[in-house]
Design an enzyme around this catalytic site. Structure first.
Site, PDB file in Angstrom:
ATOM      1  N   TYR A   1      -1.723   0.563  10.296  1.00 31.08           N
ATOM      2  CA  TYR A   1      -1.891  -0.075   9.050  1.00 31.08           C
ATOM      3  C   TYR A   1      -0.787   0.008   8.182  1.00 31.08           C
ATOM      4  CZ  TYR A   1      -3.648  -0.892   4.158  1.00 31.08           C
ATOM      5  OH  TYR A   1      -3.742  -1.210   2.985  1.00 31.08           O
TER       6      TYR A   1
ATOM      7  N   SER B   1       0.662  -1.420  -0.031  1.00 35.30           N
ATOM      8  CA  SER B   1      -0.040  -0.007  -0.024  1.00 35.30           C
ATOM      9  C   SER B   1       0.822   1.041   0.007  1.00 35.30           C
ATOM     10  CB  SER B   1      -0.773  -0.004   1.203  1.00 35.30           C
ATOM     11  OG  SER B   1      -1.452   1.158   1.388  1.00 35.30           O
TER      12      SER B   1
ATOM     13  N   GLU C   1       0.417   3.680   1.934  1.00 35.96           N
ATOM     14  CA  GLU C   1       0.268   3.956   3.228  1.00 35.96           C
ATOM     15  C   GLU C   1       1.706   3.652   3.877  1.00 35.96           C
ATOM     16  OE1 GLU C   1      -1.591   5.393   5.338  1.00 35.96           O
ATOM     17  OE2 GLU C   1      -2.989   5.912   3.892  1.00 35.96           O
TER      18      GLU C   1
HETATM   19  N1  GDD Z   1     -13.086   6.677   5.345  1.00 35.27           N
HETATM   20  C1  GDD Z   1     -13.283   7.811   5.453  1.00 35.27           C
HETATM   21  N2  GDD Z   1     -14.358   8.448   5.981  1.00 35.27           N
HETATM   22  N3  GDD Z   1     -12.297   8.898   5.186  1.00 35.27           N
HETATM   23  C2  GDD Z   1     -12.450  10.030   5.348  1.00 35.27           C
HETATM   24  C3  GDD Z   1     -13.659  10.501   5.788  1.00 35.27           C
HETATM   25  C4  GDD Z   1     -14.769   9.788   6.237  1.00 35.27           C
HETATM   26  O1  GDD Z   1     -15.795   9.990   6.698  1.00 35.27           O
HETATM   27  N4  GDD Z   1     -13.675  11.971   5.856  1.00 35.27           N
HETATM   28  C5  GDD Z   1     -12.342  12.293   5.389  1.00 35.27           C
HETATM   29  N5  GDD Z   1     -11.619  11.095   5.100  1.00 35.27           N
HETATM   30  C6  GDD Z   1     -10.327  11.165   4.510  1.00 35.27           C
HETATM   31  C7  GDD Z   1      -9.517  10.258   5.347  1.00 35.27           C
HETATM   32  O2  GDD Z   1      -8.893  10.766   6.484  1.00 35.27           O
HETATM   33  C8  GDD Z   1      -8.369   9.876   4.337  1.00 35.27           C
HETATM   34  O3  GDD Z   1      -7.311  11.039   4.313  1.00 35.27           O
HETATM   35  C9  GDD Z   1      -9.096  10.023   3.002  1.00 35.27           C
HETATM   36  O4  GDD Z   1     -10.441  10.489   3.303  1.00 35.27           O
HETATM   37  C10 GDD Z   1      -9.196   8.497   2.211  1.00 35.27           C
HETATM   38  O5  GDD Z   1      -9.655   7.529   3.211  1.00 35.27           O
HETATM   39  P1  GDD Z   1     -10.098   6.075   2.849  1.00 35.27           P
HETATM   40  O6  GDD Z   1     -11.211   6.155   1.645  1.00 35.27           O
HETATM   41  O7  GDD Z   1     -10.593   5.466   4.159  1.00 35.27           O
HETATM   42  O8  GDD Z   1      -8.837   5.290   2.293  1.00 35.27           O
HETATM   43  P2  GDD Z   1      -7.234   5.361   2.719  1.00 35.27           P
HETATM   44  O9  GDD Z   1      -6.504   6.477   1.928  1.00 35.27           O
HETATM   45  O10 GDD Z   1      -7.391   5.878   4.380  1.00 35.27           O
HETATM   46  O11 GDD Z   1      -6.933   3.779   2.392  1.00 35.27           O
HETATM   47  C11 GDD Z   1      -7.121   3.365   1.519  1.00 35.27           C
HETATM   48  O12 GDD Z   1      -6.296   3.372   0.762  1.00 35.27           O
HETATM   49  C12 GDD Z   1      -4.874   2.743   0.930  1.00 35.27           C
HETATM   50  C13 GDD Z   1      -3.954   3.008  -0.179  1.00 35.27           C
HETATM   51  O13 GDD Z   1      -4.273   2.372  -1.266  1.00 35.27           O
HETATM   52  C14 GDD Z   1      -7.517   1.996   1.858  1.00 35.27           C
HETATM   53  O14 GDD Z   1      -7.876   1.038   0.745  1.00 35.27           O
HETATM   54  C15 GDD Z   1      -5.996   1.329   2.330  1.00 35.27           C
HETATM   55  O15 GDD Z   1      -6.430  -0.334   2.495  1.00 35.27           O
HETATM   56  C16 GDD Z   1      -5.105   1.114   1.259  1.00 35.27           C
HETATM   57  O16 GDD Z   1      -4.017   0.588   1.693  1.00 35.27           O
END
Ligand code: GDD
Length: 331
Positions: free
Chosen positions: A154, A130, A132
């Site tokens: 994570y 990832s 991340e």
């Molecule tokens: N989930 C979520 N919910 N995220 C929010 C929200 C909310 O209400 N509001 C703002 N965000 C912001 C998070 O703080 C983050 O900065 C961004 O939106 C994306 O969040 P996510 O969609 O939860 O994804 P992620 O970037 O944390 O992680 C995903 O991508 C990674 C990289 O590919 C996941 O799929 C991971 O498993 C993956 O490794």
């Protein structure tokens, strides 16, 4: 007929990858947790298709932290290729359950590497790493050589797993590939990830089924691509002559606010009337400027993302409209 084994087969990526591998003539074996229900899952159609299930698609119950059952599945499936996609994948949740995140995401990968080494025919191994792992990166965009600097449990567990794949490749000759996956989305995305949450809310508000949308940090930025493109990258990476690590990304940054604006525009609503910030969705720390450089994947695999950010968010919102209207959508 090549044989593939997929962990996390019921997830967004697992379901797209299954479809791709079946199209390519593979026999596909999937590992399913006892607690998962296949009805209404992303595999529902394939599971209920008598021409597919039991013929070219097989599912096996096993837990990744139960070596005995997993070893049995490996013996039965006898795969040429393993795609390891399973794990606790929600970054926000990893702050609440750090130990089990490390167990399911980090240790499970090491356990699999140990197990495949014992096989008579050692399968090729793809690990869904990832972006991340980069956390607060020193360079922009990030490539396969960018140092790891995770900022959440994570990311730290993924960094551990990614290092282990490299170690088993360099030390024991395992054909192990880390696909460093930047965010990838689709209508099949889980509802607690931000793109799906926003697209679904825009559609629900338009249809009068929801009043407002509560979000965390809308200034957060990500490199978002379409999951269908990214699973193609996974498959291509195991067909290459050598085992390598690859960044799969679009190279473009967008903010959560851009997702909001695009989704609400698709349904002709003004987001300012409906979107509120809520502390509960803020994270203790945010990674910064995660944007990938996919040059190596393009050069060695001829891989390129084919769907733009705008088209993807529009498609996701339109499909939510249909779903919420009670229409069955094969996405
Ligand atoms: N989930 C979520 N919910 N995220 C929010 C929200 C909310 O209400 N509001 C703002 N965000 C912001 C998070 O703080 C983050 O900065 C961004 O939106 C994306 O969040 P996510 O969609 O939860 O994804 P992620 O970037 O944390 O992680 C995903 O991508 C990674 C990289 O590919 C996941 O799929 C991971 O498993 C993956 O490794």
């Amino acid at each position: 007929m090549p044989r593939a084994l997929i962990t996390g087969i019921t997830g967004q990526d697992g379901s797209y990858l299954t479809e791709l591998l079946l199209e390519q003539g593979y026999q596909v074996h999937g590992v399913v947790r006892r607690t998962s229900s296949l009805d209404r899952s992303r595999l529902h159609d394939l599971y209920h298709d008598p021409n597919v299930y039991g013929k070219s698609l097989f599912l096996h119950y096993a837990e990744l932290d139960d070596a005995t059952t997993f070893r049995r599945v490996l013996g039965t499936a006898s795969p040429d290729e393993i795609y390891h996609l399973a794990g606790q994948s929600h970054v926000g949740l990893s702050f609440e359950i750090p130990e089990s995140t490390c167990k399911m995401t980090g240790m499970a990968t090491l356990r699999l590497l140990e197990m495949i080494q014992d096989q008579e025919k050692v399968p090729r191994f793809f690990h869904a790493a990832s972006s991340e792992i980069f956390g607060k990166p020193a360079e922009l965009p990030q490539n396969e050589k960018t140092p790891f600097k995770p900022v959440n449990p994570y990311g730290a567990s993924k960094a551990f797993a990614t290092n282990m794949v490299s170690i088993y490749r360099n030390t024991f000759g395992v054909f192990g590939v880390n696909g460093i996956m930047f965010n990838h989305e689709s209508p099949r995305r889980g509802e607690n990830f931000v793109t799906r949450k926003i697209c679904r809310a825009a559609a629900a508000i338009k249809l009068g089924k929801q009043n407002e949308l509560l979000l965390g940090d809308t200034s957060a930025k990500r490199d978002w691509g379409h999951a269908r493109d990214y699973v193609r990258g996974m498959w291509l990476s195991l067909q290459h002559t050598t085992a390598e690590d690859y960044v799969f990304a679009t190279g473009h940054l967008h903010s959560v606010q851009d997702v909001v604006d695009t989704a609400f525009k698709t349904v002709n609503l003004n987001p300012g009337d409906y979107v509120r910030q809520d502390q509960r969705f803020m994270r203790p720390t945010e990674p910064q400027r995660l944007v990938g450089d996919p040059t190596k994947a393009k050069r060695l695999l001829n891989w390129e993302p084919s769907t733009s950010f705008h088209d993807m968010i529009e498609e996701m919102t339109q499909i939510e409209m249909k779903r919420l209207d009670g229409e069955y959508v094969k996405d």
